[in-house]
Each structure stands twice: as C-alpha cells, then as structure tokens.
Design an enzyme around this catalytic site. Structure first.
Site, PDB file in Angstrom:
ATOM      1  CB  SER A  18     -14.336  -7.575   1.070  1.00 29.48           C
ATOM      2  OG  SER A  18     -13.088  -6.963   1.219  1.00 29.48           O
ATOM      3  CG  ASP A  22     -13.070  -6.857  -2.675  1.00 26.43           C
ATOM      4  OD1 ASP A  22     -12.145  -6.985  -1.853  1.00 26.43           O
ATOM      5  OD2 ASP A  22     -13.881  -5.920  -2.614  1.00 26.43           O
TER       6      ASP A  22
END
Length: 468
Positions: A101, A250
């Site tokens: 992420s 992401d």
C-alpha cells in the site's frame, strides 16, 4: 522466521526482503488455500500484484503455496487493490493482492479476501492463516495434505472490465469539462487512471509520476503525509486546474486537492459521497428502512451530522478495511468511510476504491459551475488537525499521560480505537491510537474552531513526545 512479525490486525505487512520472504509468502499461500479456499468449496483464486521490486517473487511464491493444494490461480498481473477486489467480486473467487500500500519502498505485504471481496482479518481467518503458516515453516513442509496435481494457472487482463464496472456505478458522461491533475506517486494509479478517466469523457488530465516505479523516486506513495502532496498542490494552482487527485501505492485510497491547492479533509469528502449514495438509495426506492452508513471511529462529527440530516443510520466500526467491510456487510450499509481516505461502497462488494470515490467527486463537481472549495464548504464544519504521527518509545506511558490530561479537563473517554477523548464546551475530540501497520502513535484532533484545535493539538503532542 516468525509469521506473526508480518501479520497485522487486517493484512500482512513487513520488510521485504527480510521478514516477508518468499518462504513466508509460500507458507501463507498454502495456509490461505486450507483456511479460506478449500473450506468454502472453492477451486480458484485471483492474484494481483503492485510494482514493487519484490512483488513478482512474493506473488510467485504465494501462488506456489496455493497451487500445492490443487487450487487453480488466475493471475491478474499488475493491478490496483480495488481492481483485485473487482476480480474477486465479479468472479466470486477468493483473492490475494501483493502490495504494501502506502508503506516505503523496502516494505511489502499481502491483502487477502474471501470470494466476493469479503474481508480476511483478525476476526475472519487471518489468525488461523498466521498460525498454520507458522506450523508449515517450523516443519519445513510446504503443505499438510498435498494435491496429486498442482492447480492450473492462467493469466487474464480485467482492466477494461474493471473500468466498465466503475462507470456503471458513476456516470461521468454528462458533466461539464474539468481539468484534473493526478499524482499517482509512481504507484498503481498510473496503470488504472488512464483506463478509467480517459477516452470520450470531458476531462483534461495532467498526470504526475504515472510511471510504475516501486522505488518511489519522487516521493512516497502516501498521500496522508502533507509533504507528498506539495507537487500536486503546486501543479493544480499553476495550471489553474479544477482539482487534484493523489493516490496511494495500491490506489485503493485517494486524497483530493481543491482548485486553491488546499487539501480536502477526508471527512468532507466522505460527507459529500454519503449524500450522493443516500440520495441515490432514496431515488431507487430500494428499502423502506433508513439506509446505513458505516464510519471509522475517527471521522469528523460533520459526517455523522450530514448522514443523520439525510435520514441515514450510522454504525461505527474499528479502524481497518477488514473491520469496515465486515460491518457494512452485516448491516447492508450503502457506504462506508474512514478518516484515512478509504471509501467503501455496497455496490462494489462493500470494498474500498480510490478511483470510485474520485469519480463521485468529479460527477458532483461536474453537475454545477461553482469551484470544488464552494461545493465542499458545507461539509467542512469543524477544524481538524489531520493525522499526525509520532514515533514513541513507550506508547503506553504516552497514552496514559494524555488520558490523565483529559481527565483533568473533564473530557469524556468514549469507545473507539485506542484513546478517544471528547469535550463539549468548547467542543473538541482527541483520538490517539497505535498504528496496526507501522511503529507509530497516530493523533487526530478536531474542534469547533481552529484556535481550539491548535491549542488541544499542541498540548497533546507535547505530552505524546515528552521524554520519559
């Protein structure tokens, strides 16, 4: 190797290479097949990955662990996390996304979901996966009941289908022309944004850092850090753009900058999207009951007020995508939001999507002539500090100092993640909690006005960062 070192409350995250090695990923894949896929009668898993240097090796190892149980794998290749959720929902198969992420380049991780993008978190199987993966590693065994034939592998490209699904949920065809600057942070938005926001739409896109590069040469793909928004803010103002969009690594999270270069509070965006989703629910006549909105425990009071004014019902959830998704599914919620700029949608399998949230903003802005700052003004009712992170040696002692400070001021301690203090006269709220994914204490302060917020923020930060 300790699997527990990389398993958080709602996903898998750690240094890679390092604690999150291919061996650990392989064991996690085997455990995922045994805990999630096979008990549900599943025969296939969808797997995607981001652009980090270690992602291909981790994805390959995870897939090997899954296939060892005869489970087939559909490889999506490079994709965003919300595109993985789309694949899991549309194909009704469990999924795994290899990504860290917003974390720095040296980290990596894996986000897991059941079929239909249902969450896998602390209370929904992640603990069992962790323990079984550790058992596998301790015994040097890839799996406990090997299949005679490994599962098949095939590659598919679902990017166009993903884009079409987003457009089926938010219509951008009739909006006025908008000039948009997008900072992908060298993350996966550089792959998905062109597929979704180009073509025949009345959008002029200026793209910053759209090249996929997991070393993040320009800035970390973490839009929660104000330093990572400066290039976007400058580009919006210098180009005279209508707004800017910043995505995390992401691309399941988005932060918005208005036409003045000011960062839009996540809660103001949540309130705007909530009004759209509640109005849509009412127009479709889907239910006679009050539609539900799930909120993380740190969102602004303004979100709660707006939802109630719109006739919605509120449900509070702990912080973290697996918890919010589970609460949304339990209550059939139409929308969910967290202070961290994650936005969740019932019609997207209760999953979060940064691009879908951005499309709601574009659609609403494109319906009227006023600038974004004017559109959002009614939803920014209180002054907020934004999230402030502190690295603290003794987090327990720091939290206790803040708790005593609040008690001295007759603040009420309310249920929430970590310590939440609430005062009413004048109104202010303090949230102080440990991060699930990084060794930090996270502080959020909201108050009725900027002066009160600054006073409370500074007092609490002095206590948090006080040397023992």
């Amino acid at each position: 190797m300790r699997v527990a070192d990389v398993v958080t409350a709602y996903d898998i995250r750690g240094r890679s290479p390092g604690a999150l090695s291919p061996d650990v990923a392989r064991a996690l894949g085997s455990a995922f097949a045994q805990v999630v896929v096979l008990p549900e009668g599943g025969s296939g898993v969808v797997v995607g990955r981001d652009m980090r240097a270690t992602s291909p090796a981790l994805a390959d190892a995870f897939v090997e662990g899954v296939r060892s149980h005869g489970v087939g794998v559909t490889l999506l290749g490079l994709c965003s996390t919300d595109a993985l959720y789309y694949a899991s929902g549309a194909r009704a198969e469990p999924g795994a996304m290899v990504t860290a992420s917003h974390n720095p380049a040296g980290d990596n991780g894996i986000k897991l979901c059941r079929s239909g993008a249902r969450p896998v978190g602390r209370d929904s199987g992640l603990g069992e996966i962790r323990d079984l993966a550790q058992w596998i590693l301790d015994r040097g065994a890839l799996h406990t009941s090997p299949a005679t034939t490994p599962g098949e592998v095939r590659e598919v490209d679902l990017l166009d289908d993903y884009a079409a699904h987003l457009h089926s949920l938010v219509d951008l065809g009739g909006i006025r022309p908008l000039h948009v600057v997008v900072d992908s942070g060298n993350g996966m938005a550089g792959h998905t944004v062109p597929a979704v926001l180009t073509g025949d739409l009345p959008l002029r896109l200026d793209q910053l850092y759209a090249e996929l590069d997991g070393t993040f040469p320009h800035h970390d793909a973490n839009p929660s850090d104000p330093a990572n928004l400066r290039d976007l803010q400058g580009a919006v103002v210098s180009a005279g753009a209508d707004l800017g969009l910043a995505f995390d690594g992401d691309a399941d999270r988005v932060v918005v900058v208005d036409e003045r270069g000011a960062v839009v509070p996540a809660s103001a965006l949540a309130a705007l999207i909530a009004t759209r989703e509640l109005a849509r629910e009412r127009s479709l006549g889907r239910s006679s009951a009050r539609p539900t909105v799930v909120h993380g425990s740190i969102v602004s009071r303004s979100v709660l007020e707006v939802v109630e004014e719109m006739g919605g019902r509120l449900v509070r959830s702990p912080v973290g995508h697996s918890f919010v998704k589970a609460a949304m599914a339990e209550h059939g919620a139409v929308f969910g939001a967290e202070h961290s700029a994650h936005y969740y949608f019932r019609d997207f399998w209760y999953a979060d999507s940064g691009l879908l949230a951005a499309m709601h903003v574009l659609a609403e802005l494109g319906r009227q002539d006023a600038p974004l700052s004017h559109l959002l003004a009614p939803f920014a009712r209180y002054a907020a500090s934004g999230e402030i992170n502190s690295s603290v040696g003794d987090t327990g002692a720091a939290v206790e100092r803040v708790r005593r400070w609040g008690q001295e001021r007759q603040a009420r301690e309310v249920e929430g993640d970590g310590l939440v203090l609430l005062a009413e006269d004048p109104y202010w709220c303090v949230s102080l909690r440990s991060s699930h994914t990084e060794p930090l204490l996270r502080l959020n302060v909201e108050a009725r006005d900027g002066e009160t917020m600054a006073q409370v923020r500074d007092a609490v930060l002095d206590l948090v960062r006080q040397e023992a």
